[in-house]
Motif scaffolding. Structure first.
Motif, short mmCIF file in Angstrom:
data_model
loop_
_atom_site.label_atom_id
_atom_site.label_comp_id
_atom_site.label_asym_id
_atom_site.label_seq_id
_atom_site.Cartn_x
_atom_site.Cartn_y
_atom_site.Cartn_z
N GLN A 1 0.83 -1.21 0.00
CA GLN A 1 0.00 0.00 0.00
C GLN A 1 0.86 1.25 0.00
O GLN A 1 0.52 2.26 -0.65
N ALA A 2 1.96 1.22 0.72
CA ALA A 2 2.86 2.38 0.76
C ALA A 2 3.45 2.66 -0.61
O ALA A 2 3.51 3.81 -1.06
N ILE A 3 3.89 1.61 -1.29
CA ILE A 3 4.47 1.76 -2.64
C ILE A 3 3.41 2.30 -3.60
O ILE A 3 3.68 3.20 -4.41
N GLY B 1 10.51 4.05 4.44
CA GLY B 1 10.51 5.00 3.33
C GLY B 1 11.49 4.72 2.22
O GLY B 1 11.15 4.89 1.03
N PRO B 2 12.72 4.28 2.52
CA PRO B 2 13.64 4.01 1.42
C PRO B 2 13.11 2.95 0.44
O PRO B 2 13.18 3.13 -0.78
N THR B 3 12.57 1.87 0.98
CA THR B 3 12.00 0.83 0.11
C THR B 3 10.77 1.35 -0.61
O THR B 3 10.59 1.11 -1.82
N THR B 4 9.89 2.05 0.11
CA THR B 4 8.68 2.61 -0.50
C THR B 4 9.01 3.42 -1.74
O THR B 4 8.47 3.20 -2.83
N VAL C 1 18.76 5.23 -3.36
CA VAL C 1 18.42 6.21 -2.33
C VAL C 1 19.64 7.09 -2.12
O VAL C 1 20.77 6.59 -2.05
N TYR C 2 19.42 8.40 -1.99
CA TYR C 2 20.54 9.33 -1.86
C TYR C 2 21.08 9.37 -0.44
O TYR C 2 22.29 9.31 -0.22
N GLY C 3 20.19 9.48 0.55
CA GLY C 3 20.67 9.65 1.92
C GLY C 3 19.71 9.10 2.95
O GLY C 3 18.52 8.90 2.68
#
Length: 300
Positions: free
Chosen positions: A183-185, A208-211, A244-246
């Motif tokens: 759902q987040a994705i 959040g990084p995976t999303t 992901v940048y950071g």
């Protein structure tokens, strides 16, 4: 092989950690910090955990702690709905420390102490890193795991900092990811598709990084600059791969270790500072080795 920790001494402080999302990788790092903080100080500690994704399901665990009873509590109080529960501990003379959520007023909450990242400082740092990387252009999405005291403050501070330092960047209103990965994705995909000029995404939660990395893949938004939370191994891998940048390196282990120590100090009659803020730097690909080592320890 590593030696087994010594058993707590007879009469040692009995301290319970109460937390939901038992198996979440972020929470496992937190639980490790609490456990090792207890072991280092000779406390008799227990983990009262639920697999539930709903914070309200911690309330029965708090009632269990009251019934046992315990001497002190580390309570993962996500919002002010836990104040009546904290009041019950206060009435029983049981000190309560909340890690990770540091914006509560002491008189209103009844907490003995709070300990965690300086959320205002890391929200400012994340905005500055994002704005510089985007060269001051485009729009940035903001998502939260849930709307709570800490994540709301982070999102508000991020937006205010961006408006002040990078006024040509549009920061979208925060949206809730939740804790279901699919759902987040889907939510992040919809945000990307609905905002053609989107250049960055800032998530205030450890998923959040995976999303956002998965959403960027599904929408071919490979240039999306993503900054999110937490140094779990999967998140570090996403930084290593360039997706992901950071990451904001919240002191997940340290704040729970400190929470155990603060409860113990209160039980020893020591004066305990209410607000205990720890650093949380924004890390990028050059900083990963230290945090991989930390995960090695947690997994061991």
């Amino acid at each position: 092989s590593a030696e087994e920790p010594a058993a707590p001494a007879e009469g040692a402080h009995k301290i319970a950690l109460i937390q939901f999302l038992k198996g979440h990788p972020v929470h496992r790092l937190m639980q490790l910090g609490f456990t090792e903080g207890c072991e280092a100080n000779g406390y008799d500690c227990s983990l009262l955990l639920t697999d539930s994704t709903s914070p309200v399901d911690m309330i029965p665990l708090a009632e269990q702690a009251l019934a046992e009873p315990v001497d002190g509590v580390v309570l993962y109080a996500v919002d002010n709905s836990f104040f009546p529960t904290i009041a019950k501990f206060n009435a029983a003379g049981i000190p309560v420390v909340t890690p990770h959520f540091t914006s509560f007023d002491q008189e209103e909450s009844g907490l003995t102490a709070v300990v965690g990242a300086d959320v205002v400082a890391y929200a400012i740092a994340a905005a500055e890193a994002m704005g510089a990387k985007l060269d001051g252009k485009g729009s940035v999405a903001v998502t939260v795991g849930s709307f709570n005291e800490t994540e709301n403050l982070v999102a508000e501070t991020f937006k205010a900092t961006m408006a002040d330092q990078y006024p040509d960047i549009t920061v979208l209103d925060p949206q809730e990811e939740g804790f279901d990965a699919a759902q987040a994705i889907a939510k992040a995909v919809a945000i990307i598709q609905g905002n053609p000029d989107i250049a960055g995404a800032f998530s205030t939660t450890g998923n959040g990084p995976t999303t956002w990395a998965r959403a960027a893949e599904e929408t071919s938004a490979s240039e999306l600059i993503i900054i999110s939370m937490d140094y779990t191994r999967p998140n570090l891998d996403l930084v290593k791969s360039g997706q992901v940048y950071g990451l904001v390196a919240q002191p997940l282990y340290e704040e729970f270790y400190a929470a155990a120590e603060l409860v113990g100090a209160a039980l020893d009659g020591e004066t305990v500072e209410y607000l205990n803020l720890l650093p949380a730097p924004v890390i990028t690909i050059d900083d990963l080795d230290e945090y991989y080592s930390f995960n090695d320890k947690a997994e061991a």
